[in-house]
Design a protein around this motif. Structure first.
Motif, PDB file in Angstrom:
ATOM      1  N   PHE A 176      47.269  30.892  40.006  1.00 43.90           N
ATOM      2  CA  PHE A 176      46.534  32.150  39.892  1.00 43.90           C
ATOM      3  C   PHE A 176      47.345  33.220  39.164  1.00 43.90           C
ATOM      4  O   PHE A 176      46.871  34.293  38.910  1.00 43.90           O
ATOM      5  CB  PHE A 176      46.163  32.685  41.287  1.00 43.90           C
ATOM      6  CG  PHE A 176      45.159  31.827  41.974  1.00 43.90           C
ATOM      7  CD1 PHE A 176      43.825  31.868  41.636  1.00 43.90           C
ATOM      8  CD2 PHE A 176      45.561  30.954  42.983  1.00 43.90           C
ATOM      9  CE1 PHE A 176      42.899  31.076  42.289  1.00 43.90           C
ATOM     10  CE2 PHE A 176      44.636  30.163  43.633  1.00 43.90           C
ATOM     11  CZ  PHE A 176      43.308  30.225  43.287  1.00 43.90           C
ATOM     12  N   SER A 191      37.109  36.299  53.164  1.00 45.12           N
ATOM     13  CA  SER A 191      37.329  37.406  52.232  1.00 45.12           C
ATOM     14  C   SER A 191      38.669  38.092  52.501  1.00 45.12           C
ATOM     15  O   SER A 191      39.360  38.506  51.570  1.00 45.12           O
ATOM     16  CB  SER A 191      36.180  38.418  52.311  1.00 45.12           C
ATOM     17  OG  SER A 191      36.151  39.072  53.560  1.00 45.12           O
ATOM     18  N   VAL A 201      41.489  35.715  51.136  1.00 44.58           N
ATOM     19  CA  VAL A 201      41.507  35.715  49.668  1.00 44.58           C
ATOM     20  C   VAL A 201      42.001  37.053  49.131  1.00 44.58           C
ATOM     21  O   VAL A 201      42.812  37.105  48.197  1.00 44.58           O
ATOM     22  CB  VAL A 201      40.098  35.401  49.113  1.00 44.58           C
ATOM     23  CG1 VAL A 201      40.045  35.634  47.610  1.00 44.58           C
ATOM     24  CG2 VAL A 201      39.707  33.959  49.432  1.00 44.58           C
ATOM     25  N   LEU A 252      45.167  37.322  46.765  1.00 44.44           N
ATOM     26  CA  LEU A 252      44.941  37.539  45.342  1.00 44.44           C
ATOM     27  C   LEU A 252      44.763  38.995  44.945  1.00 44.44           C
ATOM     28  O   LEU A 252      44.686  39.310  43.751  1.00 44.44           O
ATOM     29  CB  LEU A 252      43.709  36.736  44.884  1.00 44.44           C
ATOM     30  CG  LEU A 252      43.735  35.237  45.201  1.00 44.44           C
ATOM     31  CD1 LEU A 252      42.469  34.567  44.687  1.00 44.44           C
ATOM     32  CD2 LEU A 252      44.965  34.581  44.586  1.00 44.44           C
ATOM     33  N   SER A 266      42.241  40.850  44.954  1.00 48.64           N
ATOM     34  CA  SER A 266      41.042  41.054  44.143  1.00 48.64           C
ATOM     35  C   SER A 266      39.814  41.103  45.049  1.00 48.64           C
ATOM     36  O   SER A 266      39.477  40.104  45.700  1.00 48.64           O
ATOM     37  CB  SER A 266      40.893  39.923  43.123  1.00 48.64           C
ATOM     38  OG  SER A 266      39.620  39.967  42.506  1.00 48.64           O
ATOM     39  N   LYS A 301      36.787  41.374  43.996  1.00 51.24           N
ATOM     40  CA  LYS A 301      35.770  40.549  43.353  1.00 51.24           C
ATOM     41  C   LYS A 301      35.892  39.094  43.792  1.00 51.24           C
ATOM     42  O   LYS A 301      34.902  38.438  44.128  1.00 51.24           O
ATOM     43  CB  LYS A 301      35.904  40.659  41.834  1.00 51.24           C
ATOM     44  CG  LYS A 301      34.856  39.886  41.056  1.00 51.24           C
ATOM     45  CD  LYS A 301      35.023  40.089  39.557  1.00 51.24           C
ATOM     46  CE  LYS A 301      33.976  39.294  38.785  1.00 51.24           C
ATOM     47  NZ  LYS A 301      34.121  39.478  37.306  1.00 51.24           N
ATOM     48  N   LYS A 302      37.120  38.565  43.796  1.00 49.19           N
ATOM     49  CA  LYS A 302      37.338  37.179  44.213  1.00 49.19           C
ATOM     50  C   LYS A 302      37.094  37.010  45.704  1.00 49.19           C
ATOM     51  O   LYS A 302      36.623  35.949  46.149  1.00 49.19           O
ATOM     52  CB  LYS A 302      38.749  36.738  43.848  1.00 49.19           C
ATOM     53  CG  LYS A 302      38.958  36.578  42.343  1.00 49.19           C
ATOM     54  CD  LYS A 302      40.374  36.154  42.012  1.00 49.19           C
ATOM     55  CE  LYS A 302      40.555  35.991  40.506  1.00 49.19           C
ATOM     56  NZ  LYS A 302      41.947  35.610  40.149  1.00 49.19           N
ATOM     57  N   GLY A 312      33.498  36.874  46.115  1.00 51.08           N
ATOM     58  CA  GLY A 312      33.082  35.588  45.556  1.00 51.08           C
ATOM     59  C   GLY A 312      33.289  34.443  46.527  1.00 51.08           C
ATOM     60  O   GLY A 312      32.472  33.521  46.610  1.00 51.08           O
TER      61      GLY A 312
END
Length: 260
Positions: free
Chosen positions: A86, A148, A151, A155, A157, A159-160, A163
């Protein structure tokens, strides 16, 4: 058409749980660590209080598949996860990425069988469909929150993170579609569900004990560590709400409550 509504509602519950990361505009490192501790508490309690008892009730030899699930996710981390990249290649980042992938795989298996359970409820008495749906919905909101959080902590993020919760919703729909397709041709043996629940339990226990809790312990931040217990309390609070909702649903005959 009704079953489609139930499945979509359950999928949306995953996304709803994932929206927790928008409660703050900017998350500090300490806040992200708190989310990971919270996620550890939720996953641990779901595995011990829900998945394992359900699997053992369906099939008493399910325990071996808990061990298999634990071992499979260990092998996944050692041989597959290191090939996913990543960004920066540091030891901490590599550990975080393995944790993220392990959590996502485990949650996808779990939510797939949420979709299966919704379809299965339609094969039973119509009176229990409502309580089955409520049970699934209340478990799926913390599922979305958990994935969530992990993640986003890994990360950085949003958005990710959203996602990932969206993928859980897609997995739920996929499980429902697969179940609808298979029931057209043959009756799925209940032992298959027991195996899936057991493997998911093993995966959850691995993520909690090998990935999340060591990170939480390494912080040495006692207030943050307490978020592990907040996750446990959140589980019981949601189930208290479930019990209250099911209590107010009155039917003329005894209702069989099925919990997945």
């Amino acid at each position: 058409m009704t079953i489609l509504f139930y499945v979509i509602a359950a999928a949306l519950a995953n996304i709803l749980g994932g929206l927790v990361i928008f409660l703050k505009i900017n998350w500090s490192r300490r806040g992200l660590n708190g989310l990971m501790a919270l996620s550890a508490g939720i996953l641990f309690t779901i595995a011990v209080m829900d998945l394992i008892p359900e699997a053992l009730e369906i099939h008493e030899s399910s325990a071996i598949y808990i061990v298999i699930g634990f071992g499979l996710i260990f092998l996944f981390q050692q041989f597959l996860a290191p090939h996913f990249h990543f960004g920066e290649e540091t030891h901490t980042h590599s550990h975080s990425q393995r944790t993220t992938l392990s959590a996502l795989v485990g949650m996808l298996v779990h939510t797939f069988f949420d979709g299966v359970s919704i379809v299965a409820s339609f094969k039973l008495d119509e009176r229990i469909r409502f309580v089955v749906l409520i049970a699934v919905l209340l478990n799926k909101i913390p599922d979305g929150l958990t994935i969530s959080s992990i993640v986003f902590a890994s990360l950085k993020s949003k958005k990710k993170a959203i996602g990932a919760s969206f993928l859980l919703g897609v997995s739920t729909i996929a499980g429902a579609i697969a179940s609808l397709f298979l029931t057209q041709f043959f009756t799925v043996d209940s032992s298959i569900l027991a195996i899936a629940l057991s493997i998911t339990s093993g995966i959850f226990l691995y993520i909690v004990t090998v990935d999340l809790l060591p990170i939480v312990n390494a912080m040495g931040d006692r207030p943050i560590i307490l978020f592990f217990f907040v996750g446990i309390l959140l589980y019981f609070a949601l189930h208290l709400i479930l019990n209250q909702l099911s209590f107010h649903v009155h039917y003329p005959e005894h209702i069989l409550f099925i919990q997945f």
